[in-house]
Design a protein around this motif. Structure first.
Motif, mmCIF file in Angstrom:
data_model
loop_
_atom_site.group_PDB
_atom_site.id
_atom_site.type_symbol
_atom_site.label_atom_id
_atom_site.label_comp_id
_atom_site.label_asym_id
_atom_site.label_seq_id
_atom_site.Cartn_x
_atom_site.Cartn_y
_atom_site.Cartn_z
ATOM 1 N N THR A 124 0.834 -1.199 0.000
ATOM 2 C CA THR A 124 0.000 0.000 0.000
ATOM 3 C C THR A 124 0.869 1.250 0.000
ATOM 4 O O THR A 124 0.600 2.198 -0.743
ATOM 5 N N GLN A 128 1.087 4.005 -3.008
ATOM 6 C CA GLN A 128 0.832 5.421 -2.736
ATOM 7 C C GLN A 128 1.997 6.283 -3.223
ATOM 8 O O GLN A 128 1.786 7.342 -3.825
ATOM 9 N N ARG A 131 1.794 6.577 -7.001
ATOM 10 C CA ARG A 131 0.734 7.507 -7.421
ATOM 11 C C ARG A 131 1.197 8.958 -7.267
ATOM 12 O O ARG A 131 0.965 9.791 -8.161
ATOM 13 N N GLU A 132 1.834 9.281 -6.142
ATOM 14 C CA GLU A 132 2.313 10.649 -5.914
ATOM 15 C C GLU A 132 3.360 11.048 -6.942
ATOM 16 O O GLU A 132 3.331 12.163 -7.474
#
Length: 149
Positions: A124, A128, A131-132
């Motif tokens: 996870t 994340q 994605r950033e």
């Protein structure tokens, strides 16, 4: 080598040489067999582990050709003919597993985990972070497109 040469030169049979040199008669026969089949290399020390497949091949050859353990050991370069006897005894007693070497039976070690965090938390966090970074790169590309003349 001296014992083998004496035997081959006809200076006496295995029994006579065994008594004269205080060497077991079976050893003399083994050395002569190894020398005849493999030359001087047949008398050099050798340490080996044998796979279950190899052991079965040796025993099958022994059965097919009706050979003594000493003879089949010499053919396959097994220094200790008693090893063939042990393999035969194990298979005759139904202990096929005993033919496997210790290395074959040894369980594989499980790899150690590098981090103590559960896998789903790590996944996870990595997702994340990706994605950033993706959002940042999109913004950078959009800004560069606007700056073009």
């Amino acid at each position: 080598m001296e014992v083998v040469q004496s035997f081959l030169a006809g200076e006496g049979g295995a029994k006579l040489l065994a008594r004269r040199l205080a060497v077991p008669e079976e050893k003399i026969r083994t050395w002569v067999s190894h020398y005849r089949l493999h030359g001087i290399d047949g008398l050099r020390p050798k340490r080996s582990t044998y796979s279950a497949q190899f052991k079965l091949q040796v025993l099958t050859h022994q059965d097919r050709e009706q050979l003594f353990s000493r003879q089949v050991a010499a053919i396959y370069g097994i220094r200790n003919p008693n090893q063939v006897v042990i393999w035969r005894r194990n298979i005759d007693q139904g202990r096929l597993q005993a033919l496997k070497s210790e290395k074959e039976e040894r369980p594989k070690m499980k790899p150690k985990r590098r981090c103590a965090a559960p896998a789903n938390i790590v996944a996870t966090d990595a997702a994340q972070a990706l994605r950033e970074e993706n959002d940042r790169l999109r913004a950078e590309v959009a800004y560069l497109k606007k700056c073009r003349p």
